[in-house]
Motif scaffolding. Sequence first.
Motif, PDB file in Angstrom:
ATOM      1  N   CYS A 250       0.823  -1.241   0.130  1.00 13.75           N
ATOM      2  CA  CYS A 250       0.074  -0.127  -0.092  1.00 13.75           C
ATOM      3  C   CYS A 250       0.999   1.129   0.003  1.00 13.75           C
ATOM      4  O   CYS A 250       2.103   1.318   0.643  1.00 13.75           O
ATOM      5  CB  CYS A 250      -0.886   0.127   1.221  1.00 13.75           C
ATOM      6  SG  CYS A 250      -2.079   1.418   1.426  1.00 13.75           S
ATOM      7  N   GLY A 251       0.608   2.210  -0.892  1.00 10.74           N
ATOM      8  CA  GLY A 251       1.337   3.417  -0.971  1.00 10.74           C
ATOM      9  C   GLY A 251       2.812   3.364  -1.292  1.00 10.74           C
ATOM     10  O   GLY A 251       3.614   4.010  -0.948  1.00 10.74           O
TER      11      GLY A 251
ATOM     12  N   ALA B  71       2.952   8.109   2.380  1.00  7.85           N
ATOM     13  CA  ALA B  71       1.868   7.463   1.466  1.00  7.85           C
ATOM     14  C   ALA B  71       1.243   6.177   2.076  1.00  7.85           C
ATOM     15  O   ALA B  71       0.095   6.010   1.859  1.00  7.85           O
ATOM     16  CB  ALA B  71       2.582   7.382   0.049  1.00  7.85           C
TER      17      ALA B  71
ATOM     18  N   GLU C 136      -2.544   6.444   2.825  1.00  7.27           N
ATOM     19  CA  GLU C 136      -3.475   5.711   1.938  1.00  7.27           C
ATOM     20  C   GLU C 136      -4.311   4.462   2.532  1.00  7.27           C
ATOM     21  O   GLU C 136      -5.132   4.284   2.370  1.00  7.27           O
ATOM     22  CB  GLU C 136      -2.900   5.277   0.734  1.00  7.27           C
ATOM     23  CG  GLU C 136      -2.433   6.354  -0.110  1.00  7.27           C
ATOM     24  CD  GLU C 136      -2.048   6.339  -1.608  1.00  7.27           C
ATOM     25  OE1 GLU C 136      -2.225   5.140  -2.092  1.00  7.27           O
ATOM     26  OE2 GLU C 136      -2.078   7.216  -2.406  1.00  7.27           O
TER      27      GLU C 136
ATOM     28  N   GLY D 221      -6.585   2.398   1.215  1.00  8.82           N
ATOM     29  CA  GLY D 221      -5.756   2.007  -0.033  1.00  8.82           C
ATOM     30  C   GLY D 221      -5.632   0.508  -0.245  1.00  8.82           C
ATOM     31  O   GLY D 221      -5.378  -0.029  -1.494  1.00  8.82           O
TER      32      GLY D 221
ATOM     33  N   ARG E  30      -8.706   8.578  -4.268  1.00 12.92           N
ATOM     34  CA  ARG E  30      -7.941   9.226  -3.638  1.00 12.92           C
ATOM     35  C   ARG E  30      -6.528   8.635  -3.405  1.00 12.92           C
ATOM     36  O   ARG E  30      -5.516   9.227  -2.972  1.00 12.92           O
ATOM     37  CB  ARG E  30      -8.438   9.610  -1.911  1.00 12.92           C
ATOM     38  CG  ARG E  30      -8.811   8.575  -1.146  1.00 12.92           C
ATOM     39  CD  ARG E  30      -9.805   8.966  -0.033  1.00 12.92           C
ATOM     40  NE  ARG E  30      -9.124   9.980   0.598  1.00 12.92           N
ATOM     41  CZ  ARG E  30     -10.042  10.828   1.454  1.00 12.92           C
ATOM     42  NH1 ARG E  30     -11.236  10.932   1.536  1.00 12.92           N
ATOM     43  NH2 ARG E  30      -9.117  12.109   1.833  1.00 12.92           N
ATOM     44  N   ASN E  31      -6.478   7.306  -3.526  1.00 11.81           N
ATOM     45  CA  ASN E  31      -5.292   6.592  -3.299  1.00 11.81           C
ATOM     46  C   ASN E  31      -4.525   6.419  -4.308  1.00 11.81           C
ATOM     47  O   ASN E  31      -4.335   5.215  -4.738  1.00 11.81           O
ATOM     48  CB  ASN E  31      -5.657   4.916  -2.374  1.00 11.81           C
ATOM     49  CG  ASN E  31      -6.608   5.489  -1.180  1.00 11.81           C
ATOM     50  OD1 ASN E  31      -5.966   6.276  -0.475  1.00 11.81           O
ATOM     51  ND2 ASN E  31      -7.299   4.601  -1.124  1.00 11.81           N
TER      52      ASN E  31
ATOM     53  N   SER F 146      -0.938   4.065  -4.386  1.00 12.37           N
ATOM     54  CA  SER F 146      -1.474   2.649  -4.459  1.00 12.37           C
ATOM     55  C   SER F 146      -2.262   2.185  -5.727  1.00 12.37           C
ATOM     56  O   SER F 146      -1.719   1.063  -6.336  1.00 12.37           O
ATOM     57  CB  SER F 146      -2.447   2.340  -3.324  1.00 12.37           C
ATOM     58  OG  SER F 146      -1.480   2.641  -2.362  1.00 12.37           O
TER      59      SER F 146
END
Length: 412
Positions: free
Chosen positions: A336-337, A343, A347, A352, A368-369, A372
Motif C-alpha cells: 500500500c502506498g 503515503a 493511503e 488504499g 484518493r489513493n 497505491s
Amino acid sequence: MNKPIHVMSEIGPLKTVLLKRPGKEVENLTPAIMERLLFDDIPHLPVIQKEHDAFAKTLEDNGVEVLYLEKLSAEAIDAGNIKEEFIDRMLAESNIESEAVMSALKDHLMKFETQEMVDTIMAGVRKKDIAIPSNDLTTASNGEDYPFYMDPMPNLYFTRDPAASLGNGVTVNHMTYEARNRESMFIETIMKHHPRFADQGVEIWRDRNHTSHIEGGDELVLNDKVLALGISQRTSAKAIEKLAHELFDRHSNFERILAIKIPNVRAMMHLDTVFTMVDYDKFTIHPGIQKNGGEVDTYILEQGEESGKLKITHRKDLQEVLREALGVEKLDLIPCGGGDAIAAPREQWNDGSNTLAIAPGVVVTYDRNYVSNELLRQHGIKVIEIASSELSRGRGGPRCMSMPLVREDIKR
Ligand SMILES: NC(=O)NCCC[C@H](N)C(=O)O
C-alpha cells in the motif's frame, strides 16, 4: 438450480452483491457520539449518496446484480409476517431501560409500513419524535442531553462486516462493539425469511448467538479450500477456532484456515484494511503488518487426526504460506502506498489496501489513493476508481462496502 450464496474465491467474477445505500443514519451523528459509533467525521448526506450510487453503477456496468440490504430486509419481514417480532427483538437489543419508552417506541414503529419502519430503525429514533408520558423515574430522568431513544446505525453501508459468504453458506456475525451489533439482525432475518434465501440450502456456519466476536472484514475466501481469517481488533482467536470446528465438522468444502494476526488498532481494525486479494497470485498488503523483513504471525488450522481436534501450525512466512495454499509459483505482494513512510499509512487510513476484486486482476478502489492505484496498475491490475471524499469518512473502502453473494467459480 442456482445457489443464492456461492462464493468460492475473493476474485471470481462478481455476479451478485449486497449493498446498503447510506441514509439518514450517517447524518444522525454529532461530534459527541461519532467516536462511539465508530466514525471519525460526519459525512455530507447528498454527496455520500451520490458517491455510493456511482459505486453501485460501476458494479452494474460491469455485469453485477446489486441488491440492497434495506429493501431485502423489508421484503423478508413481510414475507415472514414478523413485523412485530422484529421490532420486539430490535428494541430488546437497543439499550432501552424504561418500559414506557419501550412501549411508545413499539407503537411508533408499528405505525409505519415495513420499508419505512426498517429505514427508521436504521436511521435511529430521536427523542423529539415521540411524546412519552413520564410517570416513572426511569423515563422522567432520561435526560434531554442525549438526543436518541434508539441509536442510529451509521456503519450499515459497510455490508461486508455483519455477515460473510463462505462457500454456499454464511456467517451471521456477533460483532465486537455495541455500536454495530444490531446490524447483523437484518441479514439474519433475510436468510431466515426472504424467499430468495430461506429454505434454499444456505448453510449458516455460525449465527449471531455467540459471545466471541467475528466480522466479515476478517473473512477472506482465498479459494474453495482455503480461508484467510484475521485475528484482529474485531475477530477473536476463539471465534476462529469455533468457526473452524463448524466448517470441518459439517464437511464444508474448506480444508484449511490461515489465521493471520494483525495489530489490534483502529486503523487496521480488520484484515481487509491491510490485505486483499487482487489476482490469482497478487495481494495488496500494508507494510505495517510485517515485522523483521516480512514476518507475519500466521496459524494454519486443519482438521486434526482425532475427531473434534484441530491441528494448528504456527508460521511466520506469510508469503510462503500463501504461495503453498494457492499452489502458485510466485506471489506478488503489492505494498500500500508503495511502502513510503507517508503515503503508505496515509493511503491505508483511507483504505488504499481495501480493494474489491470484481474479476481476477480487476479491482474497484477509491480515487484518493493514487499512489497505491498507480502501483497496482504497474503490477498489471485493472483499477476502476470511484469518488471517495465522503464514503471514506466511515473508515472503510470498496471491499468493506460490499457483501458478495455470488461469484463465478474460477479455474486455474
Ligand atoms: N471491513 C472493514 O474494514 N469495514 C470498515 C468498517 C468501518 C466502521 N466504521 C467500523 O469501525 O466498524
